[in-house]
Design an enzyme around this catalytic site. Structure first.
Site, PDB file in Angstrom:
ATOM      1  N   HIS A   1       0.816  -1.222   0.000  1.00 30.72           N
ATOM      2  CA  HIS A   1       0.000   0.000   0.000  1.00 30.72           C
ATOM      3  C   HIS A   1       0.847   1.268   0.000  1.00 30.72           C
ATOM      4  O   HIS A   1       0.330   2.356  -0.219  1.00 30.72           O
ATOM      5  CB  HIS A   1      -0.935  -0.006   1.214  1.00 30.72           C
TER       6      HIS A   1
ATOM      7  N   ASP B   1       3.425   9.643  -0.768  1.00 37.18           N
ATOM      8  CA  ASP B   1       2.242   8.882  -0.395  1.00 37.18           C
ATOM      9  C   ASP B   1       2.035   7.767  -1.422  1.00 37.18           C
ATOM     10  O   ASP B   1       2.119   8.039  -2.629  1.00 37.18           O
ATOM     11  CB  ASP B   1       1.011   9.818  -0.411  1.00 37.18           C
TER      12      ASP B   1
HETATM   13  P1  ADQ Z   1      -2.971   6.352   4.741  1.00 37.73           P
HETATM   14  O1  ADQ Z   1      -1.556   6.809   4.892  1.00 37.73           O
HETATM   15  O2  ADQ Z   1      -3.731   6.209   5.975  1.00 37.73           O
HETATM   16  O3  ADQ Z   1      -3.068   4.987   3.886  1.00 37.73           O
HETATM   17  P2  ADQ Z   1      -4.918   7.684   2.880  1.00 37.73           P
HETATM   18  O4  ADQ Z   1      -4.863   6.900   1.629  1.00 37.73           O
HETATM   19  O5  ADQ Z   1      -5.106   9.141   2.659  1.00 37.73           O
HETATM   20  O6  ADQ Z   1      -3.629   7.501   3.768  1.00 37.73           O
HETATM   21  O7  ADQ Z   1      -6.118   7.152   3.744  1.00 37.73           O
HETATM   22  C1  ADQ Z   1      -6.506   7.829   4.902  1.00 37.73           C
HETATM   23  C2  ADQ Z   1      -7.930   7.410   5.266  1.00 37.73           C
HETATM   24  O8  ADQ Z   1      -8.227   7.927   6.552  1.00 37.73           O
HETATM   25  C3  ADQ Z   1      -8.947   7.973   4.296  1.00 37.73           C
HETATM   26  O9  ADQ Z   1      -9.872   6.967   3.968  1.00 37.73           O
HETATM   27  C4  ADQ Z   1      -9.613   9.096   5.082  1.00 37.73           C
HETATM   28  O10 ADQ Z   1     -10.982   9.265   4.819  1.00 37.73           O
HETATM   29  C5  ADQ Z   1      -9.423   8.682   6.501  1.00 37.73           C
HETATM   30  N1  ADQ Z   1      -9.298   9.863   7.365  1.00 37.73           N
HETATM   31  C6  ADQ Z   1      -8.339  10.787   7.346  1.00 37.73           C
HETATM   32  N2  ADQ Z   1      -8.555  11.714   8.288  1.00 37.73           N
HETATM   33  C7  ADQ Z   1      -9.683  11.372   8.902  1.00 37.73           C
HETATM   34  C8  ADQ Z   1     -10.439  11.923   9.992  1.00 37.73           C
HETATM   35  N3  ADQ Z   1     -10.051  13.005  10.651  1.00 37.73           N
HETATM   36  N4  ADQ Z   1     -11.549  11.280  10.363  1.00 37.73           N
HETATM   37  C9  ADQ Z   1     -11.939  10.160   9.729  1.00 37.73           C
HETATM   38  N5  ADQ Z   1     -11.272   9.593   8.716  1.00 37.73           N
HETATM   39  C10 ADQ Z   1     -10.165  10.188   8.316  1.00 37.73           C
HETATM   40  C11 ADQ Z   1      -2.126   4.065   3.320  1.00 37.73           C
HETATM   41  C12 ADQ Z   1      -1.098   4.679   2.359  1.00 37.73           C
HETATM   42  C13 ADQ Z   1      -1.810   5.461   1.278  1.00 37.73           C
HETATM   43  C14 ADQ Z   1      -2.797   4.541   0.540  1.00 37.73           C
HETATM   44  C15 ADQ Z   1      -3.681   3.793   1.516  1.00 37.73           C
HETATM   45  C16 ADQ Z   1      -4.511   2.723   0.812  1.00 37.73           C
HETATM   46  O11 ADQ Z   1      -0.192   5.513   3.059  1.00 37.73           O
HETATM   47  O12 ADQ Z   1      -0.894   6.026   0.359  1.00 37.73           O
HETATM   48  O13 ADQ Z   1      -3.611   5.339  -0.308  1.00 37.73           O
HETATM   49  O14 ADQ Z   1      -2.918   3.156   2.523  1.00 37.73           O
HETATM   50  O15 ADQ Z   1      -3.704   1.864   0.087  1.00 37.73           O
END
Ligand code: ADQ
Length: 457
Positions: free
Chosen positions: A159, A367
């Site tokens: 991921h 990311d």
């Molecule tokens: P993350 O580093 O966690 O994931 P991201 O892909 O942006 O990063 O996912 C974050 C998730 O957390 C999103 O679904 C978002 O809605 C949720 N989120 C963020 N802030 C929030 C809040 N305050 N309240 C509720 N929900 C919140 C890792 C990798 C990424 C990759 C994903 C999936 O680092 O690059 O996209 O896995 O493979």
């Protein structure tokens, strides 16, 4: 999608966790939303850590899926999870934004825990099953599982980014990690450059031969490919269209001042997400009069993360200091310059924020993909809102109609945010329509189906 084979998912966490009443409850999150229905449809199983260090959890049935908990001791959570996963691999795989730490006892715990996951997966699988292993916590599982069960198809998906040689070569256990991954029949990465990095390193350090998409270990073939992960577009879209979400979004706008334009940021509190430079860009815009607190507000929603890791605690302090400094300098009675919320929002509330924003600013330094960028466009059936997106998010490869920025370039950030705030309505609508089409066409269900289709070949 191939329907014949059963699917076993192996991930650091089970898709369910105990709630306050002690009952199992499905955990929120994209991966679970995407995979649980697939596992269910195939009467499959899920191997993972239940999230507590209680001993003796037996396999159980939940959501019509056989759950096999892998137990970890406190010392293993410390060394395998907080240590090797979060302080060695995470920073190393994210451009060494923080210095990765290398400790042999962390590695030994990683090895031991990976072995336990592999054994659990071996016990859970039947001949001919597809076993899909996820993420950086479990990179040794594919080869360990192959030893135990050469009769199953093994897929692996990472991921996070896979680093280039200049960084990966630092890892004292680089050969073992590559050999671990090469145990899979299919190694999936988020974007093409990750896949290329992996293939090159496998040839350089692990004796693999072949091309960037097909490697051979002796006579055994390993496929390598990029499979950009996505979101459940329809779910976000329909929450966004719900009358309650629309009125909540209006209320949020009213609360901050209906005429003020909202620049929204939503991130896990992680040093890869680029908090510092985006706050500095906002401060700069206030100083130079590009924006005023009367007409504009930055909202930063940050979900707490890995708070026991010192780099995260330090980073949180720094973010909070910077927000305090900007507000001290620029806020007016009833009008703060930066709204900062450190909390998890329920899904419908998150979508209301996405709908309330004029500009969504997603500016990670590195990311794997970034789902927030995709969730934002799925939440804008009104076709308004502009996405400013870091070039260093995997999502930038698909979302070309966002305003792409180098997150370390403060002037570039200022220019992009300005451009987004002033963009003509027609242009905003056109860009959003295209972005939505991109994400709608390639949602998380398509992602899972594509990976499994290739694995099943
Ligand atoms: P993350 O580093 O966690 O994931 P991201 O892909 O942006 O990063 O996912 C974050 C998730 O957390 C999103 O679904 C978002 O809605 C949720 N989120 C963020 N802030 C929030 C809040 N305050 N309240 C509720 N929900 C919140 C890792 C990798 C990424 C990759 C994903 C999936 O680092 O690059 O996209 O896995 O493979």
């Amino acid at each position: 999608m191939p329907r014949d084979r059963r699917l076993v998912v192996v991930a650091n966490r089970l898709p369910v966790a105990r709630n306050r009443a002690g009952e199992w409850e499905v955990s929120p999150g994209g991966l679970v939303t995407a995979l649980l229905p697939v596992v269910k449809a195939r009467r499959g199983a899920w191997v993972g850590w239940p999230g507590s260090t209680d001993r003796g959890s037996r396999p159980f049935l939940e959501e019509r899926v056989r759950m096999r908990p892998v137990t970890l001791s406190d010392a293993e959570v410390r060394d395998y999870y907080h240590g090797f996963s979060n302080r060695t691999l995470w920073p190393l795989y994210h451009d060494a934004i923080r210095t990765p730490e290398f400790h042999r006892h962390w590695w030994r715990a990683y090895l031991e825990v990976n072995r336990r996951f592999a054994r659990a997966a071996a016990r859970t699988s039947r001949p001919g099953d597809m076993v899909w292993v996820h993420d950086f916590h479990l990179q040794l599982v594919p080869a360990m599982l192959r030893e135990l069960r050469p009769d199953v198809k093994i897929g692996f998906f990472l991921h996070i980014p896979f680093p280039p040689e200049e960084l990966f070569a630092w890892l004292p256990w680089r050969k073992q990690v590559l050999e671990g991954l090469l145990g899979a029949d299919l190694v999936g990465m988020q974007i093409a450059s990750d896949a290329r990095n992996f293939s090159r390193l496998a040839r350089e350090f692990a004796g693999a031969e072949g091309t960037d998409t097909e490697l051979y270990i002796g006579r055994r073939k390993v496929r390598i490919g990029s499979f950009p992960i996505s979101i459940d577009f329809d779910e976000f879209n329909s929450i966004a269209e719900h009358p309650e979400t629309i009125s909540r979004a209006k209320e949020i706008r009213r609360q901050v001042g209906a005429s003020r334009k909202i620049v929204l940021c939503v991130d896990r509190l992680d040093y890869t997400k680029g908090f510092d430079s985006r706050l500095r860009a906002w401060e700069n815009m206030l100083e130079e009069g590009h924006v005023t607190v009367k007409n504009n507000v930055l909202m930063q929603v940050a979900v707490p993360s890995r708070e026991s890791v010192p780099d995260y605690a330090a980073m949180r302090e720094q973010v909070e200091r910077t927000v305090g400094r900007i507000n001290g300098e620029f806020s007016q009675p009833g009008q703060v310059a930066v709204h900062y919320f450190r909390r998890n929002l329920p899904r419908h509330e998150l979508v209301a924020y996405y709908r309330a924003a004029d500009v969504m600013l997603v500016s990670p330094l590195r990311d794997g993909m970034n789902l927030v960028a995709k969730e934002f466009v799925a939440s804008r059936p009104d076709l308004s809102g502009v996405l400013v997106l870091s070039e260093f998010a995997g999502a930038a490869r698909e979302m070309r109609r966002a305003l792409l920025v180098n997150p370390r370039d403060i002037d570039g950030l200022v220019q992009a945010i300005n451009g987004a705030l002033k963009m003509p309505r027609q242009d905003v609508r056109q860009r959003m329509a295209i972005l939505r089409m991109v994400v709608r066409r390639h949602d998380v269900h398509a992602w899972a189906a594509e990976f499994l289709e290739v694995l099943n070949r």
